[in-house]
Design an enzyme around this catalytic site. Structure first.
Site, PDB file in Angstrom:
ATOM      1  N   TYR A  55       0.825  -1.200   0.000  1.00  0.00           N
ATOM      2  CA  TYR A  55       0.000   0.000   0.000  1.00  0.00           C
ATOM      3  C   TYR A  55       0.861   1.253   0.000  1.00  0.00           C
ATOM      4  CZ  TYR A  55      -4.114  -2.874   1.065  1.00  0.00           C
ATOM      5  OH  TYR A  55      -5.136  -3.803   1.036  1.00  0.00           O
ATOM      6  N   HIS A 125      -1.419 -11.846  -0.461  1.00  0.00           N
ATOM      7  CA  HIS A 125      -2.260 -10.785  -1.024  1.00  0.00           C
ATOM      8  C   HIS A 125      -3.008 -11.245  -2.272  1.00  0.00           C
ATOM      9  CE1 HIS A 125      -2.503  -6.110  -1.222  1.00  0.00           C
ATOM     10  NE2 HIS A 125      -3.646  -6.656  -1.516  1.00  0.00           N
ATOM     11  N   SER A 204     -13.993  -3.798   0.874  1.00  0.00           N
ATOM     12  CA  SER A 204     -14.972  -3.015   0.118  1.00  0.00           C
ATOM     13  C   SER A 204     -16.413  -3.416   0.464  1.00  0.00           C
ATOM     14  CB  SER A 204     -14.738  -3.178  -1.390  1.00  0.00           C
ATOM     15  OG  SER A 204     -15.391  -2.167  -2.122  1.00  0.00           O
ATOM     16  N   PRO A 205     -16.736  -3.522   1.759  1.00  0.00           N
ATOM     17  CA  PRO A 205     -18.087  -3.957   2.132  1.00  0.00           C
ATOM     18  C   PRO A 205     -19.172  -2.930   1.818  1.00  0.00           C
ATOM     19  CG  PRO A 205     -16.880  -3.256   4.070  1.00  0.00           C
ATOM     20  CD  PRO A 205     -15.893  -3.268   2.945  1.00  0.00           C
ATOM     21  N   ILE A 206     -18.765  -1.692   1.532  1.00  0.00           N
ATOM     22  CA  ILE A 206     -19.743  -0.663   1.157  1.00  0.00           C
ATOM     23  C   ILE A 206     -19.618  -0.365  -0.340  1.00  0.00           C
ATOM     24  CG2 ILE A 206     -20.675   1.617   1.812  1.00  0.00           C
ATOM     25  CD1 ILE A 206     -19.156   1.374   4.417  1.00  0.00           C
ATOM     26  N   GLY A 209     -17.912   2.791  -1.472  1.00  0.00           N
ATOM     27  CA  GLY A 209     -18.688   3.975  -1.118  1.00  0.00           C
ATOM     28  C   GLY A 209     -20.040   4.065  -1.766  1.00  0.00           C
ATOM     29  N   GLY A 213     -24.772   5.828  -0.565  1.00  0.00           N
ATOM     30  CA  GLY A 213     -25.725   6.731  -1.191  1.00  0.00           C
ATOM     31  C   GLY A 213     -25.141   8.070  -1.575  1.00  0.00           C
TER      32      GLY A 213
END
Length: 335
Positions: A55, A125, A204-206, A209, A213
């Site tokens: 990263y 990874h 990336s559970p959302i 982004g 919303g």
């Protein structure tokens, strides 16, 4: 807040993905802001922090993110679970390579940057097509025996690859892409992991982004180092196509006095006992908002109604969970 287990590792039910402090979402914050964000997350109750040796970006060096996390948590390191990830560079793969010493050398550099003498969870990874996953599993077993790591895991793998590795050295966790828009893991990964007592750590559970919303078809992502430009669901056409899902989340958010992002995390926590999502954000307010989702509990009726509504929606755009090192890095992905 009820703690959860990733294998034998006890953690907060939601962890913190730290990538955004070094890479992936455009301009990174000032170092002190990032350190403060991590410490605020810990003060709020987060005990699970995720990073990786790769990263960084064009302006920063490999290990940049590990260095930030290491400095931030040094005073309370023994109270938390740290996960980092190994990346075997293609040029390191040779016919006569000593895989044990190669992997251990990577780990030792990570330990130094993280200011610790052990890593709780050490992931591969991405699977390197030229390095058998069984060989990596064997080395991870030796590192566990030496006390340098407590457990190990794989990222972005199917159940066949997972099984090959698990048969050599029991796997602690699988870090795969999983969210309302990406549910490949429902088919085989979750059933296998529940049976074998393996944790599933969705990144990336959302959905980068989208499920908050706050992203619309008019959203402009940053021009430099913003992985969202490559997320299939975040093309303008797919944002519009997936809007009904956001509308459903917004309706439930109003009922529960929550945010759509929190509902998407609460849905995940209700669905599986072995799941510990790691939403990533570089914004301190969003980080605390995401962690607060562990206090939002869907009733059985609410969950089944929500699940039923989601199942009726067509999903536009798909990335999937099977990604090799060659594919992922050639397409500019690092998460």
């Amino acid at each position: 807040m009820k703690k959860r287990f990733i294998g034998k590792l006890e953690v907060s039910p939601i962890g913190m993905g730290c990538m955004g402090f070094s890479h992936g979402y455009g301009k990174i914050p000032e170092k002190q802001y990032s350190i403060e964000a991590i410490r605020k997350a810990y003060a709020f109750g987060c005990t699970f922090f995720d990073t990786a040796e790769v990263y960084g970006n064009e302006l920063y060096w490999e290990g940049h993110n590990e260095e930030i996390l290491g400095e931030a948590v040094e005073s309370f390191r023994k109270n938390i679970v740290i996960a980092t990830k190994l990346h075997i560079h293609d040029e390191e793969v040779t016919p006569n390579m000593d895989l044990y010493h190669l992997i251990k050398s990577h780990l030792e550099k990570s330990l130094k940057r993280l200011r610790t003498d052990y890593v709780d969870l050490y992931y591969l990874h991405r699977v390197n097509e030229f390095v058998p996953v069984e060989d990596v599993a064997y080395v991870m077993g030796k590192l566990i025996d030496e006390g340098l790591i407590k457990g190990w895991g794989l990222s972005q793998v199917d159940v066949d690859t997972l099984d090959k590795a698990h048969r050599v050295t029991p796997v602690t966790a699988v870090q795969n892409l999983y969210n309302i828009l990406e549910r490949d893991c429902d088919d085989e990964i979750f059933p296998y992991c529940i049976e074998k007592n393996i944790g599933v750590v969705p990144f990336s559970p959302i959905a980068s982004g989208f499920l908050s919303g706050k992203i619309t078809a008019k959203t402009e992502f940053e021009k430099v180092d913003d992985v969202r430009k490559f997320v299939p669901q975040l093309t303008k056409e797919n944002i519009e196509g997936n809007q009904p899902i956001v509308n459903i989340l917004q309706n439930y958010a109003k009922k529960k006095k929550a945010t759509p992002a929190q509902i998407s995390l609460a849905w995940m926590l209700k669905k599986y006992p072995n799941v510990v999502p790691i939403p990533g954000s570089k914004n301190q307010e969003r980080i605390i908002e995401n962690l607060s989702a562990w206090d939002i509990e869907l009733t059985d009726e609410e969950f089944y109604e929500l699940q039923s509504a989601l199942d009726k929606c067509e999903i536009y755009g798909h990335r999937g969970i099977v990604e090799t090192q060659q594919k992922i890095f050639s397409n500019h992905w690092k998460k």
